[in-house]
Design a protein around this motif. Sequence first.
Motif, PDB file in Angstrom:
ATOM      1  N   UNK A 191       0.858  -1.185   0.000  1.00  0.00           N
ATOM      2  CA  UNK A 191       0.000   0.000   0.000  1.00  0.00           C
ATOM      3  C   UNK A 191       0.886   1.223   0.000  1.00  0.00           C
ATOM      4  N   UNK A 192       0.510   2.203  -0.789  1.00  0.00           N
ATOM      5  CA  UNK A 192       1.358   3.371  -0.950  1.00  0.00           C
ATOM      6  C   UNK A 192       0.482   4.624  -0.858  1.00  0.00           C
ATOM      7  N   UNK A 193       0.282   5.085   0.373  1.00  0.00           N
ATOM      8  CA  UNK A 193      -0.472   6.319   0.563  1.00  0.00           C
ATOM      9  C   UNK A 193      -1.939   6.206   0.199  1.00  0.00           C
ATOM     10  N   UNK A 194      -2.602   5.190   0.723  1.00  0.00           N
ATOM     11  CA  UNK A 194      -4.008   4.988   0.394  1.00  0.00           C
ATOM     12  C   UNK A 194      -4.906   5.749   1.378  1.00  0.00           C
ATOM     13  N   UNK A 195      -5.851   6.498   0.846  1.00  0.00           N
ATOM     14  CA  UNK A 195      -6.829   7.179   1.679  1.00  0.00           C
ATOM     15  C   UNK A 195      -8.224   6.747   1.270  1.00  0.00           C
ATOM     16  N   UNK A 196      -9.109   6.710   2.254  1.00  0.00           N
ATOM     17  CA  UNK A 196     -10.447   6.190   2.004  1.00  0.00           C
ATOM     18  C   UNK A 196     -11.375   6.782   3.057  1.00  0.00           C
ATOM     19  N   UNK A 197     -12.575   7.217   2.628  1.00  0.00           N
ATOM     20  CA  UNK A 197     -13.564   7.694   3.603  1.00  0.00           C
ATOM     21  C   UNK A 197     -14.834   6.896   3.403  1.00  0.00           C
ATOM     22  N   UNK A 198     -15.336   6.349   4.493  1.00  0.00           N
ATOM     23  CA  UNK A 198     -16.609   5.647   4.404  1.00  0.00           C
ATOM     24  C   UNK A 198     -17.550   6.272   5.421  1.00  0.00           C
ATOM     25  N   UNK A 199     -18.669   6.788   4.898  1.00  0.00           N
ATOM     26  CA  UNK A 199     -19.634   7.426   5.791  1.00  0.00           C
ATOM     27  C   UNK A 199     -20.519   6.370   6.436  1.00  0.00           C
ATOM     28  N   UNK A 200     -21.137   6.757   7.534  1.00  0.00           N
ATOM     29  CA  UNK A 200     -22.165   5.894   8.109  1.00  0.00           C
ATOM     30  C   UNK A 200     -23.289   5.786   7.092  1.00  0.00           C
ATOM     31  N   UNK A 201     -23.843   4.599   6.943  1.00  0.00           N
ATOM     32  CA  UNK A 201     -24.932   4.419   5.995  1.00  0.00           C
ATOM     33  C   UNK A 201     -24.485   4.456   4.550  1.00  0.00           C
ATOM     34  N   UNK A 202     -23.262   4.035   4.317  1.00  0.00           N
ATOM     35  CA  UNK A 202     -22.754   3.989   2.946  1.00  0.00           C
ATOM     36  C   UNK A 202     -22.206   2.600   2.657  1.00  0.00           C
ATOM     37  N   UNK A 215     -24.290  -2.456  -8.695  1.00  0.00           N
ATOM     38  CA  UNK A 215     -25.662  -2.543  -8.225  1.00  0.00           C
ATOM     39  C   UNK A 215     -25.772  -2.094  -6.766  1.00  0.00           C
ATOM     40  N   UNK A 216     -24.762  -2.424  -5.980  1.00  0.00           N
ATOM     41  CA  UNK A 216     -24.896  -2.328  -4.532  1.00  0.00           C
ATOM     42  C   UNK A 216     -24.289  -1.059  -3.936  1.00  0.00           C
ATOM     43  N   UNK A 217     -23.182  -0.588  -4.531  1.00  0.00           N
ATOM     44  CA  UNK A 217     -22.368   0.387  -3.808  1.00  0.00           C
ATOM     45  C   UNK A 217     -22.811   1.826  -4.066  1.00  0.00           C
ATOM     46  N   UNK A 218     -22.535   2.671  -3.060  1.00  0.00           N
ATOM     47  CA  UNK A 218     -22.775   4.108  -3.218  1.00  0.00           C
ATOM     48  C   UNK A 218     -21.566   4.791  -3.836  1.00  0.00           C
ATOM     49  N   UNK A 219     -20.404   4.351  -3.370  1.00  0.00           N
ATOM     50  CA  UNK A 219     -19.176   4.868  -3.960  1.00  0.00           C
ATOM     51  C   UNK A 219     -18.217   3.714  -4.200  1.00  0.00           C
ATOM     52  N   UNK A 220     -17.289   3.896  -5.108  1.00  0.00           N
ATOM     53  CA  UNK A 220     -16.373   2.822  -5.481  1.00  0.00           C
ATOM     54  C   UNK A 220     -14.955   3.375  -5.504  1.00  0.00           C
ATOM     55  N   UNK A 221     -14.052   2.696  -4.814  1.00  0.00           N
ATOM     56  CA  UNK A 221     -12.651   3.076  -4.876  1.00  0.00           C
ATOM     57  C   UNK A 221     -11.905   2.000  -5.651  1.00  0.00           C
ATOM     58  N   UNK A 222     -11.137   2.433  -6.631  1.00  0.00           N
ATOM     59  CA  UNK A 222     -10.374   1.477  -7.437  1.00  0.00           C
ATOM     60  C   UNK A 222      -8.916   1.523  -6.997  1.00  0.00           C
TER      61      UNK A 222
END
Lengths: 347, 516
Positions: free
Chosen positions: B38-49, B223-230
């Motif tokens: 992993x090289x500087x990975x950032x990710x935000x997951x909200x409640x209810x997401x 189908x399922x996700x609100x946001x997608x991180x690649x």
Amino acid sequence: MSAGTNTQVGAARGWRLALSALERFGVVIAFVALFAYNAITQPDTFLKPENLRNLLNQNADIGVIAVGMTLVIIAGGIDLSVGAVMAFAAAVGMLTMNALFEGGGNETFSVVVGLATGIGLGAACGLLNGLLVTMGRIPAFIVTLAGLIGFRSVTLAIAEGGEIRAADGLTALQSFGRGGIDIPGVVDFYNQPVVFYWNILIFFAVVITGQLLLSRTRMGRHFIAVGSNEVAARYSGIPVNRVRTWSYVIVGACAGIAALMSMTRMNSVSSSGVGHLAELDAIAAVVIGGTAMTGGRGRVWGTMLGVLILIMISNMLTLADVEVYWQGFVKGVIIILAVLIQRGRAN
Amino acid sequence: MIGDGPFATSAGPILPGIVFPMLEVGDISKSFPAVKALDGVSLRVEAGEVHGVIGENGAGKSTLMKILAGIQPPDEGSLSLEGVPYRPRHVNDASEAGVVMIHQELNLVDDLSVAENIMLGREPRRFGVLDFGTMRKESARILGEIGATIDPRTRVGDLPVAQQQLVEIAKALSQETRVLILDEPTAVLSERETTLLFRLIRRLREQGVAIVYISHLLPEILELCDRITVLRDGRVVVETTPADSDADHLASLMVGRDLVDVYPPRMPIESDTRRLTVSGLTVPGHAVDVDFDIAPGEIVGLAGLVGSGRTEVAEAIVGLRPISAGEVRLDDEPVRFRSTRDALHRGVAYVSEDRKGRGILVDLSCIRNTTLPNLEAYGRLVPHRRRERAATEGWIERLDIRCPDARSPIRTLSGGNQQKFAVASRLDSEPSVILLDEPTRGVDVGAKRELYHLIAGLAEKGLACLMISSELPELIGLCHRIVVMRQGRTAGVVDGPTATEESIMRLAAGVEDHAA
């Protein structure tokens, strides 16, 4: 700043390398350290060729069993019956030898047939164990525990609890036990050559054969595969039952060879003493040598060092006048240490 | 999409009263001796997401999840839960903080009951002893909630994998869960179970749980996700939403290049001989009266829901299961193999769906794995090690396996490359029939494409291939014909080029029966 981090990373890598070397070659380091310690503290006694020779000679039989044990453990099994099988094979071998000789047979012929009977019987006991484990689907621990109890009992019954001596006049057995090769230049206090007995040479021959079997042959590869993951091995088309059975036959034959060694060394067979607790010493040597009890991973040369380490510890403690009762405690601690140091490799 | 839930927030300037995201991953890096995972990975997951994380094998998904679940610490970077720093040192720290991960490889104790597993570590007690009544009742309630009809007293080891997964989810839900991490949860589920799972996930989302969802299946991600991180090569390539993207776009982002010709062209079958014929095959408890055949050079698909007996049929053919009736003919000659060994000797190879458990020996090296089934060919007693190595390197080249050192343990490779070795080891004895059971399971898009081309290439050389798969698009894309199984019986055969997912599903689910 970055130089500092680099040094830190370098140091961390150094530590990791050192640790992995310790895990892999800890047994070598332990062996060298113990040898050096003994040599320095007891230069007059320990280093004497005849002392080293005698130490090896007295434990060569356990060493041979430990080699077989290594293979059976790598193949995912265990054999607790080795000590009892060794005694059984020795008793029957000795009786055969005596019967042939007393029946007017040629002396050499009697000895050879008697010794071969012992090895064959050991292998046969191993075959029985192996078939019960594979065809009978009984856990190896149970099968060989039953063997430990059963074969010892039969041996005691044959010898009526006592000793079976070589027949009078049967000197060839003892001369084999005392025979061997002189290593040029190795002489004792009286300038007499020190004979390295056949038993010692057999031990090293078995070690070399065992290691080659494990690392170079198809059978060895199959042992590792079956011990590593039996189901995957079966799916890969390996005859799993046959492979497992062979591992017991081999450890049984090793017990038979150990029987031969004890017969030639002692010139008699003690039905209660021969092979007593041999299974535990052998397993200890296997573990110290870095073989995983879960199977699939191990090495015969490590076991050889494990045997030598156990010998040196006993010798050290004896020479240091430690009561014999405490020796087992020290061995126990060494076994735990060996596993702790080598555990990292599995993860 | 984002911004219409009650929990939706925007990062905004720092003001009093700001709502922090449920899970925030800031600039995480993690290195292993050989790679920077992993090289500087950032990710935000909200409640209810529901936040999808996708990437090829080796992109760093598993490492990221292991860090979140407290299995491994990061080298650098920070984690926080609702603005509170989160530094799990152990899986227990994570579950206490409400971060629960459901693994690809299930973490259940086979010998305990379903109820005991769900309550493991938090068993209710009465007078100092386990309160089995409460355990059972509580488990039954949770199982009921997720729509699973499983008796809590069943031994977990006796359940099919799909139901074990439901038990694992129930276990996660029985705790106070703030962040739920699902790693390839549908890999072992049937269509119906997948639908149930999705309904469940949506309900959890409504309850304000932050969900991290990892999958290779792009349609379900969309189908399922609100946001997608690649993720690619340990970095975040992009964060997007289903509205702004489609499967092709995501796939090319994951691979870093455009994916063309996923499926190789179908080669015509020239001979009308049959290499393998299965007729009336009955495997006690699993399959009844199964018929199909494969011509040399043909790729036949075997479709059906999980539990329809596909794997068992293949295992019975190669002698791993008893056959109670019916016949298998190889080149028109009746055969009944006693073991995989026997089958391999006659040229019929089987690659198991359970790669790590049955396909390969994870602790052995790539070379050892490749030559193991065919070791006789390298010397009767003593295998010739240089030839083994040469053969392995030959396979590495032919199958384009990414493997820096053939002597290193196979477990150090990614799933796709392990799978290629699993196939190579069965091909090494040059079989005339190969039965591939879920060959692309857990394999990323790029490697899947390579496997398809590999299989087509083998067929072109005259190999008869049976391909068992739960992924209908790949069966439709690759196979000449597709045999559909339903509840242990052959429900029908469809032509590959004209098949549709619907036509297969109708057969698999038995819709046609009602129409008739």
